[in-house]
Design a protein around this motif. Structure first.
Motif, PDB file in Angstrom:
ATOM      1  N   THR A  78      -8.041  58.781 -26.306  1.00  0.00           N
ATOM      2  CA  THR A  78      -6.671  58.970 -25.834  1.00  0.00           C
ATOM      3  C   THR A  78      -6.414  58.127 -24.588  1.00  0.00           C
ATOM      4  OG1 THR A  78      -7.304  60.862 -24.458  1.00  0.00           O
ATOM      5  CG2 THR A  78      -6.635  61.321 -26.745  1.00  0.00           C
ATOM      6  N   PRO A  79      -5.137  57.816 -24.301  1.00  0.00           N
ATOM      7  CA  PRO A  79      -4.823  57.054 -23.086  1.00  0.00           C
ATOM      8  C   PRO A  79      -5.305  57.715 -21.810  1.00  0.00           C
ATOM      9  CG  PRO A  79      -2.950  57.072 -24.579  1.00  0.00           C
ATOM     10  CD  PRO A  79      -3.943  58.042 -25.144  1.00  0.00           C
ATOM     11  N   ALA A  80      -5.440  59.064 -21.834  1.00  0.00           N
ATOM     12  CA  ALA A  80      -5.904  59.747 -20.629  1.00  0.00           C
ATOM     13  C   ALA A  80      -7.276  59.260 -20.203  1.00  0.00           C
ATOM     14  CB  ALA A  80      -5.922  61.255 -20.872  1.00  0.00           C
ATOM     15  N   VAL A  81      -8.123  58.873 -21.163  1.00  0.00           N
ATOM     16  CA  VAL A  81      -9.460  58.369 -20.859  1.00  0.00           C
ATOM     17  C   VAL A  81      -9.469  56.843 -20.777  1.00  0.00           C
ATOM     18  CG1 VAL A  81     -11.842  58.235 -21.701  1.00  0.00           C
ATOM     19  CG2 VAL A  81     -10.569  60.373 -21.921  1.00  0.00           C
ATOM     20  N   LEU A  82      -8.728  56.198 -21.661  1.00  0.00           N
ATOM     21  CA  LEU A  82      -8.826  54.745 -21.770  1.00  0.00           C
ATOM     22  C   LEU A  82      -8.002  53.994 -20.726  1.00  0.00           C
ATOM     23  CD1 LEU A  82      -8.656  54.334 -25.673  1.00  0.00           C
ATOM     24  CD2 LEU A  82     -10.670  54.502 -24.201  1.00  0.00           C
ATOM     25  N   GLY A  90      -9.794  45.738 -15.500  1.00  0.00           N
ATOM     26  CA  GLY A  90      -8.777  44.684 -15.529  1.00  0.00           C
ATOM     27  C   GLY A  90      -8.579  44.098 -16.917  1.00  0.00           C
ATOM     28  N   LEU A  91      -8.583  44.949 -17.921  1.00  0.00           N
ATOM     29  CA  LEU A  91      -8.423  44.466 -19.299  1.00  0.00           C
ATOM     30  C   LEU A  91      -6.953  44.215 -19.594  1.00  0.00           C
ATOM     31  CD1 LEU A  91     -10.826  46.990 -21.106  1.00  0.00           C
ATOM     32  CD2 LEU A  91     -11.367  44.701 -20.249  1.00  0.00           C
ATOM     33  N   SER A  92      -6.701  43.180 -20.355  1.00  0.00           N
ATOM     34  CA  SER A  92      -5.318  42.832 -20.707  1.00  0.00           C
ATOM     35  C   SER A  92      -4.980  43.353 -22.091  1.00  0.00           C
ATOM     36  CB  SER A  92      -5.130  41.318 -20.650  1.00  0.00           C
ATOM     37  OG  SER A  92      -6.044  40.676 -21.531  1.00  0.00           O
ATOM     38  N   VAL A  93      -5.260  44.619 -22.337  1.00  0.00           N
ATOM     39  CA  VAL A  93      -4.963  45.246 -23.621  1.00  0.00           C
ATOM     40  C   VAL A  93      -4.316  46.591 -23.351  1.00  0.00           C
ATOM     41  CG1 VAL A  93      -6.836  44.105 -24.876  1.00  0.00           C
ATOM     42  CG2 VAL A  93      -7.270  46.280 -23.741  1.00  0.00           C
ATOM     43  N   SER A  94      -3.662  47.115 -24.362  1.00  0.00           N
ATOM     44  CA  SER A  94      -3.065  48.443 -24.237  1.00  0.00           C
ATOM     45  C   SER A  94      -4.094  49.494 -24.598  1.00  0.00           C
ATOM     46  CB  SER A  94      -1.848  48.551 -25.155  1.00  0.00           C
ATOM     47  OG  SER A  94      -2.250  48.427 -26.515  1.00  0.00           O
ATOM     48  N   ALA A  95      -3.780  50.730 -24.254  1.00  0.00           N
ATOM     49  CA  ALA A  95      -4.684  51.835 -24.577  1.00  0.00           C
ATOM     50  C   ALA A  95      -4.820  51.992 -26.088  1.00  0.00           C
ATOM     51  CB  ALA A  95      -4.165  53.122 -23.948  1.00  0.00           C
ATOM     52  N   SER A  97      -4.569  49.579 -28.345  1.00  0.00           N
ATOM     53  CA  SER A  97      -5.403  48.490 -28.845  1.00  0.00           C
ATOM     54  C   SER A  97      -6.868  48.730 -28.514  1.00  0.00           C
ATOM     55  CB  SER A  97      -4.938  47.158 -28.249  1.00  0.00           C
ATOM     56  OG  SER A  97      -5.769  46.100 -28.673  1.00  0.00           O
ATOM     57  N   LEU A  98      -7.132  49.240 -27.312  1.00  0.00           N
ATOM     58  CA  LEU A  98      -8.516  49.520 -26.934  1.00  0.00           C
ATOM     59  C   LEU A  98      -9.098  50.645 -27.777  1.00  0.00           C
ATOM     60  CD1 LEU A  98     -10.906  48.961 -25.091  1.00  0.00           C
ATOM     61  CD2 LEU A  98      -9.904  50.557 -23.417  1.00  0.00           C
ATOM     62  N   ALA A  99      -8.254  51.603 -28.167  1.00  0.00           N
ATOM     63  CA  ALA A  99      -8.731  52.730 -28.965  1.00  0.00           C
ATOM     64  C   ALA A  99      -9.276  52.272 -30.315  1.00  0.00           C
ATOM     65  CB  ALA A  99      -7.607  53.736 -29.175  1.00  0.00           C
ATOM     66  N   SER A 100      -8.732  51.144 -30.849  1.00  0.00           N
ATOM     67  CA  SER A 100      -9.227  50.630 -32.124  1.00  0.00           C
ATOM     68  C   SER A 100     -10.636  50.067 -32.014  1.00  0.00           C
ATOM     69  CB  SER A 100      -8.276  49.554 -32.657  1.00  0.00           C
ATOM     70  OG  SER A 100      -8.248  48.437 -31.782  1.00  0.00           O
ATOM     71  N   GLN A 101     -11.082  49.801 -30.777  1.00  0.00           N
ATOM     72  CA  GLN A 101     -12.434  49.283 -30.570  1.00  0.00           C
ATOM     73  C   GLN A 101     -13.431  50.383 -30.261  1.00  0.00           C
ATOM     74  OE1 GLN A 101     -10.556  45.845 -27.770  1.00  0.00           O
ATOM     75  NE2 GLN A 101     -12.770  45.801 -27.921  1.00  0.00           N
ATOM     76  N   VAL A 102     -12.945  51.617 -30.093  1.00  0.00           N
ATOM     77  CA  VAL A 102     -13.793  52.716 -29.626  1.00  0.00           C
ATOM     78  C   VAL A 102     -13.997  53.729 -30.746  1.00  0.00           C
ATOM     79  CG1 VAL A 102     -14.052  54.551 -27.917  1.00  0.00           C
ATOM     80  CG2 VAL A 102     -12.925  52.402 -27.281  1.00  0.00           C
ATOM     81  N   THR A 103     -15.223  54.206 -30.879  1.00  0.00           N
ATOM     82  CA  THR A 103     -15.542  55.301 -31.796  1.00  0.00           C
ATOM     83  C   THR A 103     -16.266  56.386 -31.018  1.00  0.00           C
ATOM     84  OG1 THR A 103     -17.643  54.280 -32.423  1.00  0.00           O
ATOM     85  CG2 THR A 103     -15.721  53.781 -33.797  1.00  0.00           C
ATOM     86  N   ALA A 104     -15.978  57.630 -31.344  1.00  0.00           N
ATOM     87  CA  ALA A 104     -16.647  58.769 -30.715  1.00  0.00           C
ATOM     88  C   ALA A 104     -17.060  59.726 -31.808  1.00  0.00           C
ATOM     89  CB  ALA A 104     -15.728  59.443 -29.716  1.00  0.00           C
ATOM     90  N   SER A 105     -18.300  60.128 -31.821  1.00  0.00           N
ATOM     91  CA  SER A 105     -18.799  60.998 -32.882  1.00  0.00           C
ATOM     92  C   SER A 105     -19.869  61.910 -32.329  1.00  0.00           C
ATOM     93  CB  SER A 105     -19.365  60.164 -34.038  1.00  0.00           C
ATOM     94  OG  SER A 105     -20.454  59.378 -33.593  1.00  0.00           O
TER      95      SER A 105
END
Length: 488
Positions: A78-82, A90-95, A97-105
């Motif tokens: 979620t944006p609250a974490v990302l 200093g990443l030039s991506v949105s939350a 877009s970054l969420a598509s790179q992250v997996t949590a299991s």
């Protein structure tokens, strides 16, 4: 299709199968080369509940954590974490877009959360994974209300920090190549089977047996030089093609030995199946075995027999049937054996009527009385009805079937043309059989398995090539006309 049919398909289509398999491997390799590598870095966090420490409280806390840990894994993307991670690095991506790179299991029954991050940069992937673990700890502390002691009951502990990966996680080159090869192989086999299913040409004895129950008397091997040397039993007696005519002669002798007429019509479904050359070669090998044989060119539309045998064909069968000549005037002896030839003569305007006339029936009876074997080289069955009409008054038809040339529907039509007029089918002879491959001469019932040069063609061994050529082109008229007086 039976197992051997599939094996034949694989043998015939191995080039297509191999080509498509290699194409699949190549496409898998190209995909791997064209895909940008992605690196995977992962960190682990432990979710626990802070309690006073009694057994009952610890048990309740553990059950609570296991029930809630799935919700905590959803919080990680979620944006609250990302969003804090994006600002920190200093990443030039949105939350999003970054969420598509992250997996949590998390595994069932555990409270350990795996955080995975994929990125084109291995260092950045590790930095993001570690930053998410830290941000997750802070966010959970803000989301869960504090207890009476002023502390959060849920504690997040980082068990494993993400390390910089040395190798990309994707693309998996070996797996892509393997999958490409498997897909190519399946596609190749499917194409080969489809090609075989859609192929309606007669290529082997099984295709013939699917159309007619007539016996298959033999197979004639394909010769690429057949046009140059149509009389192969004379020009190359030790070749596979010449030997196949001897095998056919042997099988035909069993038919002649039966209580049936001695005359046979040699025909085919369509032009170009080797009918006339097969007739000439069969007549030669039969006569060379001591059988008194006569071959008649009954193709009154496009006669070829006289040309192949090097004879004068100006007068022949048509002159005999209309009463312009006697048989002793038009019959010609060929070679040094008991082989006689009756050319077609002039091309008449009514071939079918002549071949079905009473004069033709009487001629057949006279020839059967004089000769041991009478062969008629007749036109193909589908274009005209001449062969079917003629076969009705003989011992039957020998149907030549060109392998890879005639279609099953055409052969079926030719068989029907004979049966519709009541003509017998003495047998089927496959011609133009390939010498290599699953349908080749040498497989199945056609194979003889012995060398071509041992004991074959002995009648030609002591004859020079020039003498053989002269015998082929020079016809001999009987010195003693009394030989044929019984036919007058």
């Amino acid at each position: 299709m039976e197992l051997r049919d599939y094996l034949r398909v694989l043998r015939k289509g191995w080039i297509i199968i191999l080509a498509l398999t290699l194409l699949g491997v190549a496409l898998g390799s190209l995909y791997s080369l064209a895909t940008a590598p992605l690196y995977l870095a992962s960190s682990k966090v432990f979710v626990s509940v802070q309690s006073a420490g009694t057994v009952s409280e610890l048990t309740q806390g553990s059950n609570f954590t296991q029930n809630q840990v799935k919700s905590y894994t959803d919080v990680i993307t979620t944006p609250a974490v990302l969003q804090p991670v994006i600002e920190q690095l200093g990443l030039s991506v949105s939350a999003q877009s970054l969420a598509s790179q992250v997996t949590a299991s998390t595994a069932t029954g555990t409270v350990v959360v795996d955080i995975g991050v994929t990125d084109r940069s291995p260092q950045r992937a590790a930095d993001i994974a570690n930053a998410i673990a830290s941000s997750f700890e802070t966010t959970v502390g803000q989301l869960v209300p504090v207890n009476t002691t002023g502390t959060s009951p849920v504690k997040i502990t980082v068990l494993q920090e993400a390390l910089v990966p040395n190798e990309p996680a994707s693309p998996n080159t070996k797996l892509n190549i393997l999958l490409g090869g498997i897909v190519g192989l399946i596609l190749g086999v499917s194409v080969a089977i489809l090609r075989q299913t859609l192929d309606t040409k007669v290529r082997n004895e099984r295709d013939v047996e699917a159309v007619t129950s007539a016996p298959i008397l033999g197979g004639i091997a394909f010769d690429p030089k057949a046009v140059e040397r149509p009389l192969v039993v004379q020009d190359d007696p030790r070749s596979p093609r010449a030997e196949s005519f001897r095998t056919l002669r042997t099988n035909l002798q069993f038919l002649v030995a039966l209580d049936r007429p001695k005359s046979y019509v040699i025909t085919s479904s369509i032009p170009g199946e080797g009918k006339s050359t097969s007739s000439a070669n069969l007549a030669i090998v039969t006569a060379s075995a001591g059988t008194r044989t006569i071959i008649i060119d009954a193709d009154l539309r496009k006669p070829k027999l006289a040309e192949y045998l090097g004879l004068e064909g100006g007068a022949g069968l048509t002159d005999l049937l209309v009463g312009r000549a006697e048989i002793s005037d038009v019959i010609q002896r060929w070679g040094s054996h008991e082989l006689y030839v009756l050319p077609a003569g002039r091309i008449p305007p009514n071939p079918s009527e002549l071949l079905g006339s009473k004069a033709m029936i009487g001629l057949i009876e006279d020839l059967e009385a004089e000769f041991d074997l009478v062969l008629f080289d007749a036109p193909p069955l589908l274009p005209v009805t001449d062969a079917a009409i003629l076969a009705k008054h003989t011992g039957g038809a020998l149907v030549m079937v060109g392998a890879g040339r005639v279609h099953r529907g055409q052969l079926k039509g030719a068989i029907s043309a004979l049966t519709n007029v009541g003509s017998d089918i003495a047998g089927v002879v496959m011609t133009m059989l390939p010498t290599k491959g699953p349908d080749s001469y040498g497989y199945g019932r056609y194979g003889y398995g012995y060398g071509y040069g041992y004991g074959y063609g002995e009648e030609f061994d002591n004859t020079k090539a020039s003498d053989r050529k002269r015998r082929k082109t020079k016809a001999e008229v009987p010195d003693d006309a009394m030989e044929l007086t019984s036919l007058k």
